[in-house]
Design an enzyme around this catalytic site. Structure first.
Site, short mmCIF file in Angstrom:
data_model
loop_
_atom_site.label_atom_id
_atom_site.label_comp_id
_atom_site.label_asym_id
_atom_site.label_seq_id
_atom_site.Cartn_x
_atom_site.Cartn_y
_atom_site.Cartn_z
N CYS A 8 27.55 78.71 -5.19
CA CYS A 8 28.14 78.06 -6.33
C CYS A 8 28.90 76.65 -6.18
O CYS A 8 30.14 76.87 -5.48
CB CYS A 8 29.23 79.12 -7.16
N CYS A 52 32.33 76.57 -7.92
CA CYS A 52 32.97 77.47 -7.55
C CYS A 52 33.87 76.78 -5.96
O CYS A 52 35.29 76.90 -6.57
CB CYS A 52 32.79 78.91 -7.66
N ASP A 53 33.38 76.37 -5.03
CA ASP A 53 33.85 76.49 -3.92
C ASP A 53 33.48 74.83 -2.99
O ASP A 53 33.94 74.59 -1.82
CB ASP A 53 32.83 77.13 -2.84
#
Length: 327
Positions: A136, A139-140
């Site tokens: 993801c 997200c990261d």
């Protein structure tokens, strides 16, 4: 291990953010609750760093899920580590059968078992998940500021990952096994040349992930030239190749979308009264920890109202510090 004959108010299938959050809410309303799952935390346990969960400045995925579980334990939640294989509507409730040979019953069931990231199935992948191999970029991506990252994929999610990572990373590699990006929207593909720190490899496949304690390199094969494999040094590699919805085992019990997602309304109700769903396995458009957690809480509140109407039981307000055990 719980007894197979015990009846619960609520059975939750899955113990990721949605399932654990749902359990916290049903338990605080003093409904006996059982979570059936093969693990705790789901996809979050392979997320090395979480920095976008409100109120938590920084946590590893496993640590965040451990905190969720501690709250479930605090309010008396029960776990059984198994895989649910069949759910049947049984009179006023449900019968839930698992692969450990046990059958459980409950007034309501909440489906919160998430999605399964599609994997490449190459050497080093499983070993380095959460240690450089990620799923993801949304997200990261912030963790790769000034670093080098690779993206595997050729659809819209890969294009979006490029945009996220090129904002912060020193160097980004995009690897696609096809000769062109025919699965992505053209407007997104047309933007690729505008990223000066992006290098695109078409007809290229990752054949191995290399590294000891963390990902250090990826081994790539060029399908066009049939050249020998070459290595790229990277700090991380995002597999943006989609997710698998493992819902066929529901056997027509509940309405699904063409993609296999569980169809729900704004109250997390499915097509079957008393059967609720929350998190990534539903038609929820954004797959994020905080959103799944909120959906789990919503499903629990809807389930509580259903139990109250079905049984005449009074629903406890969600405040106070009371603790109730299911034993």
């Amino acid at each position: 291990m719980v007894e197979a004959t015990k009846k619960y108010d609520v059975i939750i299938v899955g113990a990721g953010p949605a399932g654990l959050a749902a359990a916290i809410y049903t338990l605080r309303k003093e409904f006996s609750t059982l979570l059936i799952s093969e693990d705790i935390g789901g996809q979050v346990t392979i997320t090395n760093e979480v920095e976008n969960y409100p109120g938590i400045d920084f946590a590893t995925g496993p640590d965040l899920m451990t905190a969720f579980r501690k709250q479930v334990d605090k309010f008396g939640g029960k776990f059984d580590f198994a895989r649910v294989e069949k759910i049947e509507k049984n009179g006023d409730g449900f019968s839930v059968a698992a692969n450990n040979g046990k059958t459980y019953s409950a007034t309501v069931v909440i489906l919160a078992f998430g999605l399964t990231p599609r994997s490449l199935g190459v050497p080093g992948e499983d070993r380095l998940k959460g240690r450089g191999v990620a799923f993801c970029a949304t997200c990261d991506a912030p963790f790769y500021k000034g670093k080098t990252a690779a993206i595997v994929g050729g659809g819209n999610s890969a294009m979006e990952a490029v945009e996220e990572l090129c904002k912060v990373a020193k160097q980004v590699y995009l690897l696609h096994r096809g000769a062109q990006f025919d699965r992505a929207e053209q407007i997104l593909v047309d933007k690729l040349p505008s990223f000066p720190n992006l290098k695109v490899f078409l007809n290229s496949e990752v054949v191995e992930f290399l590294g000891d304690k963390k990902l250090e390199k990826i081994l790539v094969h060029d399908n066009t030239l049939q050249q020998e494999n070459f290595e790229l040094t990277v700090d991380g590699c995002f597999l943006e190749i989609g997710y698998i919805t493992q819902t066929k085992w529901l056997g027509g019990l509940v309405k699904l979308t063409d993609r296999g997602e569980i169809a729900i309304n704004e109250r997390c109700e499915t097509s079957v009264p008393g059967l609720f769903a929350a998190g990534d396995v539903t038609t929820l458009p954004f797959k994020q920890i905080v959103i799944s957690s909120g959906e789990g809480a919503k499903a629990a509140l809807s389930a509580a109202q259903y139990i109250s109407r079905a049984t005449g039981r009074e629903v406890k307000p969600d405040w106070g510090t009371g603790k109730k055990s299911n034993s």
